[in-house]
Design an enzyme around this catalytic site. Structure first.
Site, PDB file in Angstrom:
ATOM      1  CE1 TYR A   1      -3.968  -2.010   0.578  1.00 44.43           C
ATOM      2  CE2 TYR A   1      -2.722  -3.225   2.302  1.00 44.43           C
ATOM      3  CZ  TYR A   1      -3.795  -3.203   1.519  1.00 44.43           C
ATOM      4  OH  TYR A   1      -4.694  -4.005   1.615  1.00 44.43           O
TER       5      TYR A   1
ATOM      6  CE  LYS B   1      11.001  11.484   1.367  1.00 48.73           C
ATOM      7  NZ  LYS B   1      10.511  11.232   2.640  1.00 48.73           N
TER       8      LYS B   1
ATOM      9  CE  LYS C   1      12.268   4.278   0.194  1.00 43.58           C
ATOM     10  NZ  LYS C   1      13.517   4.702   0.598  1.00 43.58           N
TER      11      LYS C   1
ATOM     12  NE  ARG D   1      -7.146   0.117   0.657  1.00 48.51           N
ATOM     13  CZ  ARG D   1      -6.710  -0.240   1.719  1.00 48.51           C
ATOM     14  NH1 ARG D   1      -7.056  -1.464   2.316  1.00 48.51           N
ATOM     15  NH2 ARG D   1      -6.080   0.632   2.789  1.00 48.51           N
TER      16      ARG D   1
ATOM     17  CD  GLU E   1     -11.551  -4.563   4.361  1.00 44.63           C
ATOM     18  OE1 GLU E   1     -10.644  -4.465   5.183  1.00 44.63           O
ATOM     19  OE2 GLU E   1     -11.878  -3.860   3.510  1.00 44.63           O
TER      20      GLU E   1
ATOM     21  CG  ASP F   1     -11.576  -1.944   7.986  1.00 44.21           C
ATOM     22  OD1 ASP F   1     -12.066  -1.386   8.638  1.00 44.21           O
ATOM     23  OD2 ASP F   1     -10.777  -1.979   7.212  1.00 44.21           O
TER      24      ASP F   1
ATOM     25  CB  ILE G   1       1.908  -0.974   5.794  1.00 40.13           C
ATOM     26  CG1 ILE G   1       2.590  -1.777   6.881  1.00 40.13           C
ATOM     27  CG2 ILE G   1       0.327  -1.300   5.791  1.00 40.13           C
ATOM     28  CD1 ILE G   1       2.123  -1.390   8.312  1.00 40.13           C
TER      29      ILE G   1
ATOM     30  CG  ASP H   1      -0.700 -40.751  -5.201  1.00 41.85           C
ATOM     31  OD1 ASP H   1      -0.272 -39.722  -4.938  1.00 41.85           O
ATOM     32  OD2 ASP H   1      -1.623 -41.365  -4.535  1.00 41.85           O
TER      33      ASP H   1
HETATM   34  C1  LIG Z   1       3.781   3.086   8.750  1.00 47.47           C
HETATM   35  C2  LIG Z   1       4.231   4.344   7.983  1.00 47.47           C
HETATM   36  C3  LIG Z   1       3.058   5.376   8.448  1.00 47.47           C
HETATM   37  C4  LIG Z   1       5.624   4.537   8.403  1.00 47.47           C
HETATM   38  O1  LIG Z   1       5.978   5.913   7.731  1.00 47.47           O
HETATM   39  P1  LIG Z   1       7.352   6.550   7.923  1.00 47.47           P
HETATM   40  O2  LIG Z   1       7.536   7.194   9.415  1.00 47.47           O
HETATM   41  O3  LIG Z   1       7.693   7.461   6.728  1.00 47.47           O
HETATM   42  O4  LIG Z   1       8.443   5.307   7.876  1.00 47.47           O
HETATM   43  P2  LIG Z   1       9.905   5.175   7.695  1.00 47.47           P
HETATM   44  O5  LIG Z   1      10.443   6.652   8.051  1.00 47.47           O
HETATM   45  O6  LIG Z   1      10.549   4.141   8.291  1.00 47.47           O
HETATM   46  O7  LIG Z   1      10.176   5.195   5.935  1.00 47.47           O
HETATM   47  C5  LIG Z   1      11.363   5.064   5.493  1.00 47.47           C
HETATM   48  C6  LIG Z   1      11.137   5.264   3.752  1.00 47.47           C
HETATM   49  O8  LIG Z   1      10.106   4.738   3.334  1.00 47.47           O
HETATM   50  C7  LIG Z   1       9.209   5.455   2.824  1.00 47.47           C
HETATM   51  N1  LIG Z   1       7.907   4.799   2.939  1.00 47.47           N
HETATM   52  C8  LIG Z   1       7.159   4.386   4.393  1.00 47.47           C
HETATM   53  N2  LIG Z   1       6.138   3.493   4.047  1.00 47.47           N
HETATM   54  C9  LIG Z   1       5.877   3.662   2.610  1.00 47.47           C
HETATM   55  C10 LIG Z   1       5.029   3.093   1.926  1.00 47.47           C
HETATM   56  N3  LIG Z   1       4.063   2.465   2.151  1.00 47.47           N
HETATM   57  N4  LIG Z   1       5.045   3.305   0.375  1.00 47.47           N
HETATM   58  C11 LIG Z   1       6.108   3.763   0.007  1.00 47.47           C
HETATM   59  N5  LIG Z   1       7.157   4.429   0.565  1.00 47.47           N
HETATM   60  C12 LIG Z   1       6.968   4.101   1.954  1.00 47.47           C
HETATM   61  C13 LIG Z   1       9.277   6.698   3.515  1.00 47.47           C
HETATM   62  O9  LIG Z   1       8.635   7.878   2.819  1.00 47.47           O
HETATM   63  C14 LIG Z   1      10.726   6.774   3.808  1.00 47.47           C
HETATM   64  O10 LIG Z   1      11.262   7.298   2.652  1.00 47.47           O
HETATM   65  P3  LIG Z   1      12.665   8.000   2.561  1.00 47.47           P
HETATM   66  O11 LIG Z   1      12.622   9.171   3.214  1.00 47.47           O
HETATM   67  O12 LIG Z   1      12.785   8.230   0.977  1.00 47.47           O
HETATM   68  O13 LIG Z   1      13.734   6.969   2.981  1.00 47.47           O
HETATM   69  C15 LIG Z   1       3.993   4.216   6.528  1.00 47.47           C
HETATM   70  O14 LIG Z   1       4.899   3.165   6.384  1.00 47.47           O
HETATM   71  C16 LIG Z   1       2.834   4.147   5.877  1.00 47.47           C
HETATM   72  O15 LIG Z   1       1.789   5.214   5.729  1.00 47.47           O
HETATM   73  N6  LIG Z   1       2.334   2.920   5.383  1.00 47.47           N
HETATM   74  C17 LIG Z   1       1.113   2.727   4.729  1.00 47.47           C
HETATM   75  C18 LIG Z   1       0.119   2.586   5.615  1.00 47.47           C
HETATM   76  C19 LIG Z   1      -1.151   2.285   5.095  1.00 47.47           C
HETATM   77  O16 LIG Z   1      -1.404   2.270   3.809  1.00 47.47           O
HETATM   78  N7  LIG Z   1      -2.096   1.718   5.877  1.00 47.47           N
HETATM   79  C20 LIG Z   1      -3.315   1.214   5.328  1.00 47.47           C
HETATM   80  C21 LIG Z   1      -3.024   0.036   4.682  1.00 47.47           C
HETATM   81  S1  LIG Z   1      -3.231  -1.420   5.806  1.00 47.47           S
HETATM   82  C22 LIG Z   1      -5.043  -2.048   5.484  1.00 47.47           C
HETATM   83  O17 LIG Z   1      -5.662  -1.501   4.751  1.00 47.47           O
HETATM   84  C23 LIG Z   1      -5.278  -3.250   6.012  1.00 47.47           C
HETATM   85  C24 LIG Z   1      -6.385  -3.880   5.736  1.00 47.47           C
HETATM   86  O18 LIG Z   1      -7.512  -2.981   4.999  1.00 47.47           O
HETATM   87  C25 LIG Z   1      -7.410  -4.217   6.809  1.00 47.47           C
HETATM   88  O19 LIG Z   1      -8.415  -4.005   7.264  1.00 47.47           O
HETATM   89  O20 LIG Z   1      -6.696  -5.257   7.590  1.00 47.47           O
HETATM   90 MG   LIG Z   2      -9.368  -2.500   5.763  1.00 54.49          MG
END
Ligand SMILES: CC(C)(COP(=O)(O)OP(=O)(O)OC[C@H]1O[C@@H](n2cnc3c(N)ncnc32)[C@H](O)[C@@H]1OP(=O)(O)O)[C@@H](O)C(=O)NCCC(=O)NCCSC(=O)C[C@H](O)C(=O)O
Ligand SMILES: [Mg+2]
Length: 315
Positions: free
Chosen positions: A31, A38, A42, A90, A151, A186, A249, A297
């Site tokens: 996700y 940014k 990435k 999504r 979910e 969820d 994530i 088998d």
């Molecule tokens: C969890 C996070 C909020 C953490 O973010 P952050 O504090 O920025 O982490 P870092 O500093 O360790 O990040 C290092 C570098 O990696 C990049 N990064 C971090 N996460 C992502 C990502 N998901 N995609 C791309 N890049 C990412 C940072 O920008 C840093 O970059 P750099 O500075 O260039 O080194 C964060 O990880 C986050 O937001 N994650 C996604 C959360 C999310 O999408 N949640 C919803 C999905 S889960 C779900 O829906 C479950 C399901 O529906 C259910 O019900 O079970």
């Molecule tokens: Mg969910």
């Protein structure tokens, strides 16, 4: 005579009911919040099977215009990487009241995403709504893959009906049902629980129904994203249950999950040897034989084929 024709007709129907589909690897489904350029950039640099730009829970309620960012990314064209990958969006759930706007934004531009990830599906009617939406939105015979999120308690009760409806609608509308996702976070919220490790029963049911409809089964997210040992363990548990991938994530989780959902070197070596031996035994007229101390088998041969298929596809 009539009975024989009827049986032949019915068995033909049954065989064609659940189609084989092209297998798109989705070991890690990553996700990326759709409002965060940014993170989007990435993600395109990562070696990951599936990138899902998120309009839903990874995006704050006051940032739901993320859909416009995503449209802009789509309009630029899918960034090419060394290995092909699944590029999905999504959308928000029907209940949120935001789903129509998300779909309209993401499905009417220059390029379609490969896949739409549809959260909080609870009944077949939700898919009818979805099919009707995309019928109006997608032009020029475009087709998308569909990933369905299970979910809530209602979704589990209606699981078979949901999959059946998806199959039926996909014959007439421009989507291909591809996978079920276990939205365990969820689900916990829905049933008033906090810890989800105990919900194996539901996880197993999801795998079972997914396989019955030739769908991939994508496992729960591991939110302690810094605990990679715990993640690896949970991947192994999921894989043993029959899951084909896992939600991710954070970039740090990607290599662990991509690796965990591949057969090991030992499994590949075992499968290659077994397939060779199976062929030789077939030629000499033996259906069952002994291989490294086990009886082999047809079903074991199919397991070995599955291992090799996965190993080759993910290369
Ligand atoms: C969890 C996070 C909020 C953490 O973010 P952050 O504090 O920025 O982490 P870092 O500093 O360790 O990040 C290092 C570098 O990696 C990049 N990064 C971090 N996460 C992502 C990502 N998901 N995609 C791309 N890049 C990412 C940072 O920008 C840093 O970059 P750099 O500075 O260039 O080194 C964060 O990880 C986050 O937001 N994650 C996604 C959360 C999310 O999408 N949640 C919803 C999905 S889960 C779900 O829906 C479950 C399901 O529906 C259910 O019900 O079970
Ligand atoms: Mg969910």
């Amino acid at each position: 005579m009539f009975r024989a024709i009827a049986v032949r007709f019915l068995s033909k129907q049954a065989v064609s009911k659940v189609p084989e589909r092209n297998y798109i690897p989705r070991r890690a489904l990553m996700y990326v919040p759709g409002d965060d350029y940014k993170k989007i950039n990435k993600a395109f640099g990562l070696d990951v099977d599936c990138i899902a730009l998120d309009c839903e829970d990874g995006v704050a309620l006051n940032k739901k215009d993320a859909r416009s960012n995503i449209r802009a990314v789509l309009d630029q064209g899918k960034p090419q990487k060394k290995k092909n990958y699944d590029f999905g969006v999504r959308v928000n759930s029907i209940e949120s009241g935001l789903c129509h706007q998300d779909l309209e934004s993401c499905l009417t531009g220059r390029n379609l995403p490969d896949t739409v990830l549809f959260p909080k599906v609870e009944e077949g009617d939700h898919l009818k709504w979805f099919a009707d939406e995309i019928r109006h939105l997608i032009k020029n015979n475009g087709k998308i893959n569909l990933i369905i999120y299970i979910e809530t308690a209602r979704a589990f009760i209606n699981l078979n009906e949901i999959c059946k409806t998806a199959m039926q609608l996909s014959k007439r509308f421009n989507f291909i049902p591809s996978a079920l996702v276990f939205g365990s976070d969820d689900f916990c919220a829905n049933i008033g629980q906090r810890i989800h490790w105990k919900f194996c029963m539901h996880g197993k049911k999801l795998v079972l129904v997914a396989k019955a409809y030739n769908l991939q089964a994508i496992d729960m997210v591991y939110i302690e994203y810094k605990d990679l040992d715990g993640l690896k363990l949970q991947c192994e548990q999921g894989m043993r249950m029959g899951y084909t991938g896992k939600q991710v994530i954070h970039p740090g989780q990607v290599p662990v999950v991509q690796e965990a959902f591949l057969p090991t070197k030992y499994q590949i070596e075992w499968a290659e040897g077994l397939l060779k031996s199976f062929e030789e035994h077939q030629k000499s007229g033996k259906g069952a034989f002994s291989y490294r101390g086990s009886m082999i088998d047809m079903p074991t041969m199919k397991q070995a084929q599955n291992i090799m298929k996965l190993a080759n596809l993910a290369e």
